[in-house]
Design an enzyme around this catalytic site. Sequence first.
Site, PDB file in Angstrom:
ATOM      1  N   GLY A  67       0.825  -1.205   0.000  1.00 56.81           N
ATOM      2  CA  GLY A  67       0.000   0.000   0.000  1.00 56.81           C
ATOM      3  C   GLY A  67       0.853   1.247   0.000  1.00 56.81           C
ATOM      4  O   GLY A  67       1.966   1.284  -0.525  1.00 56.81           O
TER       5      GLY A  67
ATOM      6  N   GLY B 195      23.096  14.355 -28.806  1.00 58.49           N
ATOM      7  CA  GLY B 195      22.570  14.786 -27.512  1.00 58.49           C
ATOM      8  C   GLY B 195      23.162  13.998 -26.368  1.00 58.49           C
ATOM      9  O   GLY B 195      23.330  14.508 -25.253  1.00 58.49           O
ATOM     10  N   ALA B 196      23.499  12.743 -26.644  1.00 58.24           N
ATOM     11  CA  ALA B 196      24.069  11.908 -25.584  1.00 58.24           C
ATOM     12  C   ALA B 196      25.431  12.463 -25.148  1.00 58.24           C
ATOM     13  O   ALA B 196      25.790  12.401 -23.974  1.00 58.24           O
ATOM     14  CB  ALA B 196      24.185  10.469 -26.055  1.00 58.24           C
TER      15      ALA B 196
HETATM   16  C1  HXC Z   1      -3.663  -4.850  11.280  1.00 60.30           C
HETATM   17  C2  HXC Z   1      -2.544  -6.643  10.428  1.00 60.30           C
HETATM   18  C3  HXC Z   1      -2.330  -5.950   9.219  1.00 60.30           C
HETATM   19  C4  HXC Z   1      -2.838  -4.634   9.101  1.00 60.30           C
HETATM   20  C5  HXC Z   1      -1.414  -7.874   9.071  1.00 60.30           C
HETATM   21  N1  HXC Z   1      -1.964  -7.813  10.262  1.00 60.30           N
HETATM   22  N2  HXC Z   1      -1.642  -6.740   8.402  1.00 60.30           N
HETATM   23  N3  HXC Z   1      -3.200  -6.089  11.441  1.00 60.30           N
HETATM   24  N4  HXC Z   1      -3.510  -4.135  10.163  1.00 60.30           N
HETATM   25  N5  HXC Z   1      -2.646  -3.911   8.009  1.00 60.30           N
HETATM   26  C6  HXC Z   1      -1.956  -8.849  11.281  1.00 60.30           C
HETATM   27  C7  HXC Z   1      -2.807 -10.032  10.896  1.00 60.30           C
HETATM   28  O1  HXC Z   1      -4.128  -9.818  11.288  1.00 60.30           O
HETATM   29  C8  HXC Z   1      -2.159 -11.151  11.713  1.00 60.30           C
HETATM   30  O2  HXC Z   1      -2.573 -11.046  13.028  1.00 60.30           O
HETATM   31  C9  HXC Z   1      -0.684 -10.771  11.693  1.00 60.30           C
HETATM   32  O3  HXC Z   1      -0.647  -9.382  11.374  1.00 60.30           O
HETATM   33  C10 HXC Z   1       0.086 -11.514  10.653  1.00 60.30           C
HETATM   34  O4  HXC Z   1      -0.598 -11.376   9.422  1.00 60.30           O
HETATM   35  P1  HXC Z   1      -0.889 -12.631   8.463  1.00 60.30           P
HETATM   36  O5  HXC Z   1      -1.860 -12.189   7.481  1.00 60.30           O
HETATM   37  O6  HXC Z   1      -1.190 -13.834   9.288  1.00 60.30           O
HETATM   38  O7  HXC Z   1       0.537 -12.817   7.809  1.00 60.30           O
HETATM   39  P2  HXC Z   1       0.898 -13.324   6.342  1.00 60.30           P
HETATM   40  O8  HXC Z   1       0.081 -14.515   5.970  1.00 60.30           O
HETATM   41  O9  HXC Z   1       2.383 -13.483   6.337  1.00 60.30           O
HETATM   42  O10 HXC Z   1       0.509 -12.141   5.377  1.00 60.30           O
HETATM   43  C11 HXC Z   1       1.178 -10.892   5.488  1.00 60.30           C
HETATM   44  C12 HXC Z   1       0.440  -9.856   4.669  1.00 60.30           C
HETATM   45  C13 HXC Z   1      -1.072  -9.866   5.068  1.00 60.30           C
HETATM   46  C14 HXC Z   1       0.590 -10.199   3.175  1.00 60.30           C
HETATM   47  C15 HXC Z   1       1.086  -8.528   4.931  1.00 60.30           C
HETATM   48  O11 HXC Z   1      -1.130  -9.752   6.481  1.00 60.30           O
HETATM   49  C16 HXC Z   1      -1.814  -8.748   4.477  1.00 60.30           C
HETATM   50  O12 HXC Z   1      -2.207  -8.812   3.302  1.00 60.30           O
HETATM   51  N6  HXC Z   1      -2.084  -7.743   5.302  1.00 60.30           N
HETATM   52  C17 HXC Z   1      -2.874  -6.619   4.866  1.00 60.30           C
HETATM   53  C18 HXC Z   1      -2.068  -5.773   3.924  1.00 60.30           C
HETATM   54  C19 HXC Z   1      -2.786  -4.509   3.570  1.00 60.30           C
HETATM   55  O13 HXC Z   1      -3.663  -4.527   2.688  1.00 60.30           O
HETATM   56  N7  HXC Z   1      -2.474  -3.460   4.319  1.00 60.30           N
HETATM   57  C20 HXC Z   1      -3.080  -2.220   4.127  1.00 60.30           C
HETATM   58  C21 HXC Z   1      -2.384  -1.613   2.918  1.00 60.30           C
HETATM   59  S1  HXC Z   1      -2.991  -0.047   2.571  1.00 60.30           S
HETATM   60  P3  HXC Z   1      -2.773 -12.319  13.962  1.00 60.30           P
HETATM   61  O14 HXC Z   1      -3.336 -11.762  15.214  1.00 60.30           O
HETATM   62  O15 HXC Z   1      -3.686 -13.239  13.216  1.00 60.30           O
HETATM   63  O16 HXC Z   1      -1.398 -12.887  14.114  1.00 60.30           O
HETATM   64  C22 HXC Z   1      -2.006   0.900   3.404  1.00 60.30           C
HETATM   65  C23 HXC Z   1      -2.357   2.312   3.228  1.00 60.30           C
HETATM   66  C24 HXC Z   1      -1.221   3.151   3.625  1.00 60.30           C
HETATM   67  O17 HXC Z   1      -1.130   0.523   4.033  1.00 60.30           O
HETATM   68  C25 HXC Z   1      -1.451   4.507   3.026  1.00 60.30           C
HETATM   69  C26 HXC Z   1      -0.350   5.427   3.348  1.00 60.30           C
HETATM   70  C27 HXC Z   1      -0.479   6.690   2.575  1.00 60.30           C
END
Ligand code: HXC
Length: 511
Positions: free
Chosen positions: A166, A401-402
């Site tokens: 993200g 140019g390069a």
């Molecule tokens: C809260 C989160 C989290 C999140 C992971 N966890 N991402 N908790 N917010 N964004 C937690 C899970 O619930 C889980 O908790 C633990 O972390 C491990 O995650 P898993 O999914 O079990 O791990 P894995 O299978 O290795 O997958 C990792 C991952 C996946 C690919 C990163 O967790 C994922 O897709 N997370 C969401 C990614 C996402 O879409 N983030 C938001 C992006 S948008 P438990 O308690 O079960 O252990 C963004 C906007 C930012 O970031 C903008 C800035 C300008």
Amino acid sequence: MSRLRAERDRLHAEATAGGDPRRQRALGKLTARERLDLLLDDGSFLEVEPFRRTVVGNLKTPGPGPHTDGVVAGSGTVDGRRVFAYAQDFTILGGSLGAAHAAKIHKVLDLALATGSPVIGLNDSGGARIQEGVPALDGYGGIFRRQVAASGIIPQISVVLGPCAGGAAYSPALADFTFMVRDTAQLYLTGPDVVHAVTGERVGHDDLGGADVHGTHSGVATFVHDDEQSCLDDVRYLLSLLPANNLEPPPAGPPTGATQQQRPRLAEIVPPEPNRPYDIRDVLAELLDDEDFLEIHQGWAANVVCALGRIDGAVVGIVGNQPMVLAGVLDAAAAQKAARFVRFCDAFGIPLLTLVDVPGFLPGTTQEHGGVIRHGAKLLYAYCEATVPRVQVILRKAYGGAYIVMDSRSIGTDLSLAWPTNEIAVMGAEGAVDVLFGKELATAPDSTAARATRIADYTADLLHPYYAPERGLVDDVIDPTATRAAVAKALAMLRDKRGTTPQRKHGNVPL
Ligand code: HXC
């Protein structure tokens, strides 16, 4: 008092313990603290705000037990020099970033800027903490704003050691240098599931945003490594070549006697025929102290080579055409890569050495539609405004140019040196003759012989190695084997070059 001390010790140990490391281990990943241990000198780490966590009313996140809110932040030294660093801890809520987590990173960025020290972010995070909502996004915004404010003032290094999804991906993109580790690091704006939902395309995490994708295709990753240990070793090596901030000189090593040294192999590495390939990195090895240099963006836009190294102990940034890849032409990606590197070196007082052997810009619709003009302009811009010492060495051909954008005299190089094999012109002899004498040759009785004569004349008149020096566009023609010595002398001459013209008491006379 002893009860308070014991309680403090217990709470502190609990706060800094981190989560269950088994998951990291299973993926071949280190923990946040192990990473900081590898990065920093032994025992140098001073942690900030280990107790800080998100508190909503009486509800603490992530609840009792180990916290740090998913990021270990603070300062330490690398080879005795001060740096600031933070390491996201995936074992706590997936290293996700909420308000408290972000505040700790903000603190480290603020202190790094205030003290003029490099900052290193070790990323391993699921992104914005979903359950916190907009404060998490606000936290990211605060990181980005600080990174931009610190850009060009302190070196910023981002290391991706796990997911970085993200908007979080913009933190590495805003850094000066981004490291990624194969198999475990992923960097993308939207993950495979979202990609499939929106476009129908099926793609795996690595194929979408793995280390090789960013090291080779997108150019987001500056360095790609097989494991965390070698990755963090190279972060330390990179830091050894960088100043702490834009007011300090880059760290100099002891003089190596370069001004007196001949390098006979240089005459053998580069073939005299202008189109025969060779590896420009072999030339770099001959020019630089200990034959040692750190190549930037090795896998991306490899038709231009950017590297940091030392000559006579002093750090120098090298930009060189790479005749081994795409015959060394410049294209949009190469221009972006070189432009960014030149800007970095200029911001941090690192002198530039430009090695020229370039047939031109890559022609064609792909390049024109892809904005080769826009990106080429960035390279021009970067060189034109660079105030650091600048030395150009033209090894063989330099066309059109390069030639101009590769730090020619016209855009401000301080000293231009050329080998006796130099050919500098608007274009090569064959193309030039076809443009200038196309009609004449079409009707000539023996067009092959007539063309050969025209090519020979053009070469003798315009492509001889003293054409540019006679017109003051090259300072001197040097013996290739003396290049290391000549460049070392040139950089020594320019060492005290000031970034701006000093003001006269009564105002400067306009030039
Ligand atoms: C809260 C989160 C989290 C999140 C992971 N966890 N991402 N908790 N917010 N964004 C937690 C899970 O619930 C889980 O908790 C633990 O972390 C491990 O995650 P898993 O999914 O079990 O791990 P894995 O299978 O290795 O997958 C990792 C991952 C996946 C690919 C990163 O967790 C994922 O897709 N997370 C969401 C990614 C996402 O879409 N983030 C938001 C992006 S948008 P438990 O308690 O079960 O252990 C963004 C906007 C930012 O970031 C903008 C800035 C300008």
